[in-house]
Design an enzyme around this catalytic site. Sequence first.
Site, PDB file in Angstrom:
ATOM      1  N   HIS A   1      -9.621   0.872   5.162  1.00 47.59           N
ATOM      2  CA  HIS A   1      -8.106   1.059   5.535  1.00 47.59           C
ATOM      3  C   HIS A   1      -8.212   2.137   6.906  1.00 47.59           C
ATOM      4  O   HIS A   1      -8.931   3.037   6.839  1.00 47.59           O
ATOM      5  CB  HIS A   1      -7.132   1.686   4.618  1.00 47.59           C
ATOM      6  CG  HIS A   1      -5.763   1.526   5.223  1.00 47.59           C
ATOM      7  ND1 HIS A   1      -5.236   2.833   5.804  1.00 47.59           N
ATOM      8  CD2 HIS A   1      -4.727   0.641   5.098  1.00 47.59           C
ATOM      9  CE1 HIS A   1      -4.137   2.417   6.066  1.00 47.59           C
ATOM     10  NE2 HIS A   1      -3.583   1.195   5.746  1.00 47.59           N
TER      11      HIS A   1
ATOM     12  N   ASN B   1       0.841  -1.369   0.083  1.00 46.92           N
ATOM     13  CA  ASN B   1      -0.084  -0.014  -0.019  1.00 46.92           C
ATOM     14  C   ASN B   1       0.895   1.357  -0.089  1.00 46.92           C
ATOM     15  O   ASN B   1       1.550   1.686   1.167  1.00 46.92           O
ATOM     16  CB  ASN B   1      -0.821   0.038   1.169  1.00 46.92           C
ATOM     17  CG  ASN B   1      -1.772   1.210   1.510  1.00 46.92           C
ATOM     18  OD1 ASN B   1      -1.803   2.135   0.633  1.00 46.92           O
ATOM     19  ND2 ASN B   1      -2.275   1.421   2.651  1.00 46.92           N
TER      20      ASN B   1
ATOM     21  N   GLU C   1      -5.235  -5.323  10.541  1.00 50.50           N
ATOM     22  CA  GLU C   1      -3.869  -4.107  10.838  1.00 50.50           C
ATOM     23  C   GLU C   1      -4.427  -3.375  12.002  1.00 50.50           C
ATOM     24  O   GLU C   1      -5.121  -2.414  11.992  1.00 50.50           O
ATOM     25  CB  GLU C   1      -4.141  -3.470   9.450  1.00 50.50           C
ATOM     26  CG  GLU C   1      -3.773  -3.813   8.262  1.00 50.50           C
ATOM     27  CD  GLU C   1      -3.252  -2.856   7.311  1.00 50.50           C
ATOM     28  OE1 GLU C   1      -1.988  -2.917   6.718  1.00 50.50           O
ATOM     29  OE2 GLU C   1      -3.823  -2.036   6.894  1.00 50.50           O
TER      30      GLU C   1
ATOM     31  N   GLY D   1       2.646   2.151  10.564  1.00 50.60           N
ATOM     32  CA  GLY D   1       3.741   2.960  10.333  1.00 50.60           C
ATOM     33  C   GLY D   1       4.443   3.685  11.378  1.00 50.60           C
ATOM     34  O   GLY D   1       4.827   4.690  11.678  1.00 50.60           O
TER      35      GLY D   1
ATOM     36  N   GLU E   1      -6.467   4.396   7.676  1.00 51.00           N
ATOM     37  CA  GLU E   1      -6.398   5.872   7.621  1.00 51.00           C
ATOM     38  C   GLU E   1      -7.604   6.473   7.134  1.00 51.00           C
ATOM     39  O   GLU E   1      -8.055   7.511   7.339  1.00 51.00           O
ATOM     40  CB  GLU E   1      -5.127   6.126   6.417  1.00 51.00           C
ATOM     41  CG  GLU E   1      -3.830   6.164   7.425  1.00 51.00           C
ATOM     42  CD  GLU E   1      -2.633   5.549   6.513  1.00 51.00           C
ATOM     43  OE1 GLU E   1      -2.607   5.432   5.423  1.00 51.00           O
ATOM     44  OE2 GLU E   1      -1.742   4.921   7.312  1.00 51.00           O
TER      45      GLU E   1
ATOM     46  N   LYS F   1       0.090   4.503  -0.225  1.00 51.74           N
ATOM     47  CA  LYS F   1      -0.512   5.499   0.309  1.00 51.74           C
ATOM     48  C   LYS F   1      -0.393   6.707  -0.767  1.00 51.74           C
ATOM     49  O   LYS F   1      -0.433   6.541  -1.753  1.00 51.74           O
ATOM     50  CB  LYS F   1      -0.243   5.637   1.806  1.00 51.74           C
ATOM     51  CG  LYS F   1       0.099   4.573   2.536  1.00 51.74           C
ATOM     52  CD  LYS F   1       0.042   4.780   3.871  1.00 51.74           C
ATOM     53  CE  LYS F   1       0.130   3.332   4.631  1.00 51.74           C
ATOM     54  NZ  LYS F   1       0.167   3.279   6.105  1.00 51.74           N
TER      55      LYS F   1
ATOM     56  N   SER G   1       3.767  -2.375  10.305  1.00 47.12           N
ATOM     57  CA  SER G   1       5.066  -2.209  10.494  1.00 47.12           C
ATOM     58  C   SER G   1       5.787  -3.487   9.912  1.00 47.12           C
ATOM     59  O   SER G   1       6.891  -3.980  10.511  1.00 47.12           O
ATOM     60  CB  SER G   1       5.665  -1.799  11.527  1.00 47.12           C
ATOM     61  OG  SER G   1       4.949  -0.563  12.096  1.00 47.12           O
TER      62      SER G   1
HETATM   63  P1  PGA Z   1       2.886   0.137   7.337  1.00 41.24           P
HETATM   64  O1  PGA Z   1       1.558   0.606   6.622  1.00 41.24           O
HETATM   65  O2  PGA Z   1       3.587  -1.055   6.736  1.00 41.24           O
HETATM   66  O3  PGA Z   1       3.660   1.389   6.798  1.00 41.24           O
HETATM   67  O4  PGA Z   1       3.003  -0.001   8.788  1.00 41.24           O
HETATM   68  C1  PGA Z   1       0.640  -0.785   6.659  1.00 41.24           C
HETATM   69  C2  PGA Z   1      -0.616  -0.289   6.183  1.00 41.24           C
HETATM   70  O5  PGA Z   1      -0.974   0.803   6.333  1.00 41.24           O
HETATM   71  O6  PGA Z   1      -1.196  -0.871   5.291  1.00 41.24           O
END
Ligand code: PGA
Length: 260
Positions: free
Chosen positions: A102, A10, A176, A182, A104, A12, A222
């Site tokens: 997701h 992803n 997740e 992140g 976010e 983003k 992560s």
């Molecule tokens: P990340 O993001 O691997 O940077 O923690 C995962 C995601 O948002 O799907």
Amino acid sequence: MRRERFIAGNWKMNKGASESLEFLRKLSVLLEQGEDIPDNVNMALFPQAVNIIPMADHIRSSGVNVLLGIQNIHCKPSGAFTGENSIPCAIEAGAKLALVGHSERRHIFREDDLLVSNKYLACLEQGIEPLLCVGETEEERNRGLTKDVIERQVSSVFSSDRVIMAEQERILIAYEPVWAIGTGMNATAGDARECCALIRDLLSGLGGPSLAARSLISYGGSVKSSNSEDYLEQEEIDGLLIGGASLDPDEFYRIICNAF
Ligand code: PGA
């Protein structure tokens, strides 16, 4: 035999068109030089919507076996919804998958369970494969609510008869935990396994064992090449959804290689 593997990046709101194409070129070279990727390993990328067309063109001409997905869609196929992405247009551009729910989108853009389930259904009805993301916030985790949150988020989508009757060939879900996205604070493989197993049990309860058996359940939060194997060796975890680490083709390729 092992279930299918699903390894997705992803991106983003990162990478312009030239950087996205450069990534694909590098990934193609790594894939050509390395071992053959078994057929049960699905690779997918979710770039920014504006980059799907050039990436899809590149994928068609180079033959690299990567599925493209869109990060956000609107429920309606067209209309006065400034700034939104239509599913038919995403499909025409070359997207095969769509992220739904997701963290976010849920937390920054305030998408609630009802909107997420409507988006999931819109994907099924308009012909793009949804990848549903679920997971608890840090506060919910500290209050011991992880299982309740997962149960609420999964059942808000899969208690709909229209979703259950849609007879999807496979169900894509990513667990997740919001606190792990992140932050570098990834969930332990054991915790991730438990939550993925819970999701499978919930699906079985809501849609029967065949729904659960057709599900590919990933962990995200992560993930990097150095911890990806810990997750993939868990029987309950079929794949990974990777944010930051998927921006680097070498790192993404290393994670793919850890999947077989
Ligand atoms: P990340 O993001 O691997 O940077 O923690 C995962 C995601 O948002 O799907």
